[in-house]
Design an enzyme around this catalytic site. Structure first.
Site, short mmCIF file in Angstrom:
data_model
loop_
_atom_site.label_atom_id
_atom_site.label_comp_id
_atom_site.label_asym_id
_atom_site.label_seq_id
_atom_site.Cartn_x
_atom_site.Cartn_y
_atom_site.Cartn_z
N CYS A 51 37.52 43.40 43.92
CA CYS A 51 38.52 42.55 44.55
C CYS A 51 38.35 42.44 46.07
O CYS A 51 39.07 41.69 46.71
CB CYS A 51 39.92 43.03 44.20
SG CYS A 51 40.30 42.82 42.45
N HIS A 87 44.98 25.74 45.63
CA HIS A 87 43.58 25.48 45.98
C HIS A 87 43.29 25.80 47.44
O HIS A 87 42.60 25.06 48.14
CB HIS A 87 43.17 24.05 45.60
CG HIS A 87 43.01 23.89 44.13
ND1 HIS A 87 44.09 23.71 43.29
CD2 HIS A 87 41.92 23.92 43.35
CE1 HIS A 87 43.66 23.62 42.05
NE2 HIS A 87 42.34 23.76 42.05
N GLU A 140 48.75 37.38 38.73
CA GLU A 140 47.44 36.79 38.95
C GLU A 140 46.61 36.79 37.67
O GLU A 140 45.48 36.32 37.67
CB GLU A 140 46.70 37.49 40.10
CG GLU A 140 46.44 38.94 39.89
CD GLU A 140 45.77 39.61 41.09
OE1 GLU A 140 45.93 39.14 42.23
OE2 GLU A 140 45.06 40.58 40.86
#
Length: 129
Positions: free
Chosen positions: A26, A70, A111
């Site tokens: 991550c 985005h 997530e």
């Protein structure tokens, strides 16, 4: 008696967590399809017998789309873009920008389908100091 309603929003974004060791997956740039759930709580219903009209939360969806969808969350936020910090940020935004912001008791950010973090201001936690 307490009434609780919720609404979910989604957005796609990239981030990296730069406070993790460099070998952690991550710490590299990666993306998620995030789900945001906002919860409103009230002891009373309004004149239409609702906590609030779900449409009263449209502005949150517009904010999420304009600010996070985005995007690179490391650039969109001034804090580390963990689910915990995103939830806290969105709770504060609701409190400060929605007419029903004072009824927002929790914001949950996922997530992935199996992971989430929730921000509840002022919630006492056993063992917390």
């Amino acid at each position: 008696m307490t009434y609780v309603i919720g609404r979910q929003f989604t957005f796609c974004a990239a981030h990296h967590l730069d406070r993790l060791p460099p070998e952690h997956k991550c710490s590299r740039v990666h993306g998620h399809t995030y789900a945001v759930e906002v919860q409103l709580t009230s002891d009373h219903l309004d004149s239409a017998d609702m906590v609030r009209d779900f449409g009263d939360l449209d502005a949150l969806g517009e904010y999420i789309a304009a600010t996070f969808d985005h995007r690179d969350l490391n650039q969109a936020l001034t804090v580390q873009p963990t689910c915990e910090r995103i939830a806290e940020h969105l709770h504060r935004w609701c409190r400060d920008n929605l007419p029903a912001g004072g009824l927002v008791t929790a914001v949950r950010v996922s997530e992935s389908p199996r992971t989430w973090a929730e921000y509840r201001p002022g919630a006492a936690i056993d063992g917390a100091r």
